[in-house]
Design a protein around this motif. Structure first.
Motif, PDB file in Angstrom:
ATOM      1  N   GLY A 230      47.956  47.520  59.461  1.00  0.00           N
ATOM      2  CA  GLY A 230      48.772  47.537  58.256  1.00  0.00           C
ATOM      3  C   GLY A 230      49.363  46.192  57.906  1.00  0.00           C
ATOM      4  N   ASP A 231      48.911  45.121  58.513  1.00  0.00           N
ATOM      5  CA  ASP A 231      49.445  43.785  58.231  1.00  0.00           C
ATOM      6  C   ASP A 231      48.683  43.170  57.071  1.00  0.00           C
ATOM      7  N   LEU A 232      49.428  42.558  56.166  1.00  0.00           N
ATOM      8  CA  LEU A 232      48.829  41.885  55.014  1.00  0.00           C
ATOM      9  C   LEU A 232      48.169  40.598  55.473  1.00  0.00           C
ATOM     10  N   LEU A 233      46.941  40.384  55.011  1.00  0.00           N
ATOM     11  CA  LEU A 233      46.181  39.172  55.340  1.00  0.00           C
ATOM     12  C   LEU A 233      46.176  38.271  54.127  1.00  0.00           C
ATOM     13  N   SER A 234      46.362  36.986  54.364  1.00  0.00           N
ATOM     14  CA  SER A 234      46.382  36.039  53.251  1.00  0.00           C
ATOM     15  C   SER A 234      45.754  34.733  53.705  1.00  0.00           C
ATOM     16  N   GLY A 235      45.538  33.848  52.750  1.00  0.00           N
ATOM     17  CA  GLY A 235      44.909  32.559  53.020  1.00  0.00           C
ATOM     18  C   GLY A 235      43.776  32.310  52.043  1.00  0.00           C
ATOM     19  N   SER A 236      43.345  31.037  51.911  1.00  0.00           N
ATOM     20  CA  SER A 236      42.303  30.686  50.953  1.00  0.00           C
ATOM     21  C   SER A 236      40.969  31.327  51.311  1.00  0.00           C
ATOM     22  N   ALA A 237      40.656  31.370  52.621  1.00  0.00           N
ATOM     23  CA  ALA A 237      39.389  31.979  53.046  1.00  0.00           C
ATOM     24  C   ALA A 237      39.383  33.462  52.729  1.00  0.00           C
ATOM     25  N   MET A 238      40.544  34.100  52.946  1.00  0.00           N
ATOM     26  CA  MET A 238      40.650  35.534  52.662  1.00  0.00           C
ATOM     27  C   MET A 238      40.559  35.785  51.161  1.00  0.00           C
ATOM     28  N   ASP A 239      41.178  34.920  50.376  1.00  0.00           N
ATOM     29  CA  ASP A 239      41.111  35.076  48.921  1.00  0.00           C
ATOM     30  C   ASP A 239      39.678  34.932  48.424  1.00  0.00           C
ATOM     31  N   GLU A 240      38.935  33.962  48.983  1.00  0.00           N
ATOM     32  CA  GLU A 240      37.539  33.763  48.603  1.00  0.00           C
ATOM     33  C   GLU A 240      36.694  34.982  48.968  1.00  0.00           C
ATOM     34  N   MET A 241      36.970  35.540  50.127  1.00  0.00           N
ATOM     35  CA  MET A 241      36.234  36.713  50.570  1.00  0.00           C
ATOM     36  C   MET A 241      36.548  37.917  49.661  1.00  0.00           C
ATOM     37  N   LEU A 242      37.824  38.069  49.283  1.00  0.00           N
ATOM     38  CA  LEU A 242      38.205  39.175  48.412  1.00  0.00           C
ATOM     39  C   LEU A 242      37.544  39.056  47.047  1.00  0.00           C
ATOM     40  N   ARG A 243      37.404  37.815  46.541  1.00  0.00           N
ATOM     41  CA  ARG A 243      36.750  37.625  45.249  1.00  0.00           C
ATOM     42  C   ARG A 243      35.264  38.003  45.337  1.00  0.00           C
ATOM     43  N   SER A 244      34.637  37.688  46.480  1.00  0.00           N
ATOM     44  CA  SER A 244      33.225  38.047  46.638  1.00  0.00           C
ATOM     45  C   SER A 244      33.053  39.558  46.691  1.00  0.00           C
ATOM     46  N   PHE A 245      34.013  40.269  47.294  1.00  0.00           N
ATOM     47  CA  PHE A 245      33.935  41.723  47.327  1.00  0.00           C
ATOM     48  C   PHE A 245      34.162  42.307  45.943  1.00  0.00           C
ATOM     49  N   ALA A 246      35.085  41.695  45.192  1.00  0.00           N
ATOM     50  CA  ALA A 246      35.445  42.229  43.878  1.00  0.00           C
ATOM     51  C   ALA A 246      34.266  42.193  42.909  1.00  0.00           C
ATOM     52  N   ASP A 247      33.286  41.308  43.151  1.00  0.00           N
ATOM     53  CA  ASP A 247      32.134  41.188  42.249  1.00  0.00           C
ATOM     54  C   ASP A 247      31.103  42.281  42.475  1.00  0.00           C
ATOM     55  N   HIS A 248      31.249  43.079  43.534  1.00  0.00           N
ATOM     56  CA  HIS A 248      30.254  44.095  43.860  1.00  0.00           C
ATOM     57  C   HIS A 248      30.936  45.454  43.985  1.00  0.00           C
ATOM     58  N   LEU A 249      30.201  46.481  43.601  1.00  0.00           N
ATOM     59  CA  LEU A 249      30.740  47.838  43.722  1.00  0.00           C
ATOM     60  C   LEU A 249      30.792  48.240  45.189  1.00  0.00           C
ATOM     61  N   GLN A 250      29.695  48.022  45.895  1.00  0.00           N
ATOM     62  CA  GLN A 250      29.633  48.285  47.326  1.00  0.00           C
ATOM     63  C   GLN A 250      28.473  47.472  47.895  1.00  0.00           C
ATOM     64  N   GLY A 251      28.408  47.380  49.223  1.00  0.00           N
ATOM     65  CA  GLY A 251      27.306  46.639  49.825  1.00  0.00           C
ATOM     66  C   GLY A 251      27.734  45.961  51.102  1.00  0.00           C
ATOM     67  N   TYR A 252      27.039  44.856  51.398  1.00  0.00           N
ATOM     68  CA  TYR A 252      27.361  44.112  52.611  1.00  0.00           C
ATOM     69  C   TYR A 252      27.052  42.634  52.369  1.00  0.00           C
ATOM     70  N   THR A 253      27.681  41.806  53.175  1.00  0.00           N
ATOM     71  CA  THR A 253      27.468  40.365  53.094  1.00  0.00           C
ATOM     72  C   THR A 253      27.804  39.767  54.447  1.00  0.00           C
ATOM     73  N   TYR A 254      27.549  38.472  54.578  1.00  0.00           N
ATOM     74  CA  TYR A 254      27.848  37.772  55.830  1.00  0.00           C
ATOM     75  C   TYR A 254      29.101  36.930  55.629  1.00  0.00           C
ATOM     76  N   THR A 255      30.023  37.055  56.587  1.00  0.00           N
ATOM     77  CA  THR A 255      31.335  36.435  56.452  1.00  0.00           C
ATOM     78  C   THR A 255      31.698  35.702  57.739  1.00  0.00           C
ATOM     79  N   HIS A 256      32.339  34.553  57.589  1.00  0.00           N
ATOM     80  CA  HIS A 256      32.869  33.825  58.741  1.00  0.00           C
ATOM     81  C   HIS A 256      34.380  34.059  58.807  1.00  0.00           C
TER      82      HIS A 256
END
Length: 585
Positions: A230-256
């Motif tokens: 339940g901890d909020l995650l933040s940071g530029s890398a997390m924001d970039e990852m969230l934007r990549s998820f927001a562009d897709h309805l569902q699926g998978y990708t590779y993340t560091h």
């Protein structure tokens, strides 16, 4: 690409090395492609299976959230709650105490009906008396407006508030909760909000089965990401990852994430805008592929060894017959034409052997022909020496006879022997093969004078030579043998009676002599064939000798040709134009 280095190296090791390198590169590339294709395929299949499982969990989560909303709506539309809130502080103290007890009873019944509800509160500013002894009851609005959760409530009708420690209880019990709120309105006027606090542990337990060995996250309707605690995650890398998820309805990708590579699988948003994200360590995804890759490398190594053996055998099948061919070439180079070639090849090697066999036969024939020509040349040289000795002897003898005839006053004998001596002297020509046409005509006239004595002037002789020919060069004794042939074959049957005509003209690029006699006609086609093929016949050795000497000295474009005429026999001589300066012959 320059290939000069290839010309300096042996064929077999070069083929083996180059083909081995090519096969190794091809197999290496194939292995890499197979490795990455397999890992992608496994990732895809695993992602599809995990995504299907996550979607089921997300559906259960959606059902639970929907049921929580239904519980809230049952309170929102409860007429007793609305009546209590509508009267608010207008009611006296006793009525407000009874109202607090009634509301606590209604809210407690709703809270106790579900094990995942921590408490249900109604936040309002309509009352003057609040009972905080029971967590299921009214809560003063002013006490919550300064808390962080109010940022999620203000200007909204309903929604879920992200996980946080319970900041609404007064008994010190503050476990992590997840809150759903809904506005309570009556007559178009807001009366307050119902807050249903859910135990976050129940929410966590719902997701726990899918997170075994993996990292589980989820995002809310505001696209904010939280971990399974339940901890909020933040940071530029997390924001970039969230934007990549927001562009897709569902699926998978590779993340560091945290310097590690993950296969991230994310569901589609549910009815409340929440989605579940599963981070599976990539090393776990490809855990079995490394063993597969090791076995693949072993197979590639075995295939490479077999390929090298095949390449060596293939290169030997090319180089060995070539080496045998080279050995046969060396035998021919040493003069041994007894060669043995591979006859069982029908490919290019067989064609090469066959062409070499044909070439060796031709070389052998040419060598034998050259040897015959050398023998003939030596014989001709001997004959030439002999012919030079005999004319010298005959010339001196005829000169002595001439002086004896003069002393005995026999002018006819003297004249005849003088012409015969001149004939032999011009034939000798000081041992030179070349002469002038003027000297050649003088030689012919000496022969004509002798024939006049022999045939008692029964023939007529005409001579028409262009003056510009007299200084031209030619080989000696070419006209006399043709005229002699006129006497022997043409005028022979009439014992020398008839006509002989010799003409000479300079044409555009060659000299042409015509020798004609009025005697017996001949088969022109057959005689020309005899001249071309070179075999002797009744035509006579002299004619062959003249034609052969002209072609040997000047080429095959020159020589003798018999021409069809109405009467007699006509032979033409073709010579090149070679004008010489006076005194050079």
């Amino acid at each position: 690409m320059r290939s000069g280095w290839f010309k300096k190296r042996k064929l077999q090791p070069t083929l083996v090395v180059l083909l081995s390198i090519f096969i190794l590169l091809l197999m290496g590339l194939l292995s890499i492609v197979m490795y990455y294709s397999t890992s992608r395929l496994i990732s895809s299949k695993l992602s599809e299976a995990s995504l299907s499982e996550l979607e089921q969990v997300n559906s259960l989560l959606n059902q639970r959230m929907t049921s929580i909303k239904s519980t809230a709506l049952s309170i929102v539309i409860n007429p007793e709650i609305k009546e209590i809130l509508a009267r608010g502080s207008v009611a006296d103290t006793y009525e407000q105490i009874r109202n607090n007890e009634s509301a606590s009873r209604i809210l407690s019944n709703a809270a106790y009906s579900r094990s995942d509800i921590s408490e249900i509160m109604i936040v309002t500013d309509r009352l003057s008396i609040y009972n905080y002894s029971n967590p299921n009851g009214f809560y003063e609005l002013s006490r919550i407006e300064d808390k962080p959760i109010w940022a999620y409530v203000d200007d909204r009708k309903e929604g879920f508030i992200p996980p946080r420690p319970n900041d609404m209880r007064n008994d010190g019990y503050n476990p992590k909760i997840l809150t759903y709120f809904h506005e309570i309105a009556y007559g178009g006027k807001s009366l307050g909000y119902v807050f249903i606090n859910l135990q976050f542990s129940s929410f966590k337990n719902l997701l726990q089965g899918t997170a075994t060995g993996n990292r589980l996250f989820y995002t809310d309707e505001n696209n904010e990401m939280y971990n399974d605690e339940g901890d909020l995650l933040s940071g530029s890398a997390m924001d970039e990852m969230l934007r990549s998820f927001a562009d897709h309805l569902q699926g998978y990708t590779y993340t560091h994430l945290d310097s590690s590579k993950y296969l991230s699988i994310f569901t589609s948003p549910n009815d409340f805008g929440w989605r579940i994200i599963l981070f599976k360590p990539y090393k776990d995804v490809v855990e079995g592929i490394s063993g597969l890759f090791t076995r693949l490398l072993l197979v590639v190594l075995i295939c490479f060894i077999l390929a090298v053996i095949a390449v060596i055998y293939f290169s030997r099948s090319i180089t060995q017959p070539l080496k045998r061919l080279i050995r046969q070439m060396n035998k021919i180079g040493h003069g041994n034409f007894d060669i043995q070639l591979d006859s069982d090849y029908t490919n290019e090697i067989g064609q090469l052997n066959e062409r070499f066999r044909i070439m060796s036969v031709k070389i052998h024939d040419l060598m034998e022909e050259s040897e015959r020509e050398q023998n003939q040349l030596r014989e001709m040289e001997l004959r030439a020496l002999q012919s030079q000795i005999n004319p010298h002897f005959l010339y001196n003898t005829l000169d002595a006879i001439n002086w004896m005839a003069i002393r005995l006053k026999a002018p006819e004998i003297s004249k005849m022997t003088s012409n015969l001596g001149k004939f032999f002297r011009l034939s000798l020509n000081k041992g030179r093969e070349l002469t002038t046409i003027a000297a050649e005509l003088e030689h012919l006239n000496s022969y004509i004078h002798i024939m006049r004595y022999k045939h008692n002037n029964r023939f007529e002789y005409e001579e028409d030579i262009a003056p510009e020919l007299l200084s031209c060069e030619t080989i000696k004794i070419i006209l006399q043998p043709l005229v002699e042939n006129c006497f022997v074959h043409g005028l022979g049957p009439s014992k020398g009676e008839g006509q002989i005509r010799v003409t000479g003209r300079m044409l555009e690029d060659y000299i042409q002599f015509d020798v004609w006699d009025s005697g017996t006609s001949v088969d022109v086609a057959w005689l020309n064939q005899v001249l071309q093929q070179g075999f002797e016949s009744r035509l006579g050795y002299g004619i062959h000798n003249v034609n052969q000497r002209i072609q040997l000295h000047n080429g095959s474009n020159y020589g003798l040709t018999f021409v069809e005429v109405e009467c007699g026999t006509l032979v033409q001589i073709r010579l090149p134009i070679k004008i010489i300066e006076e005194g050079t012959v």
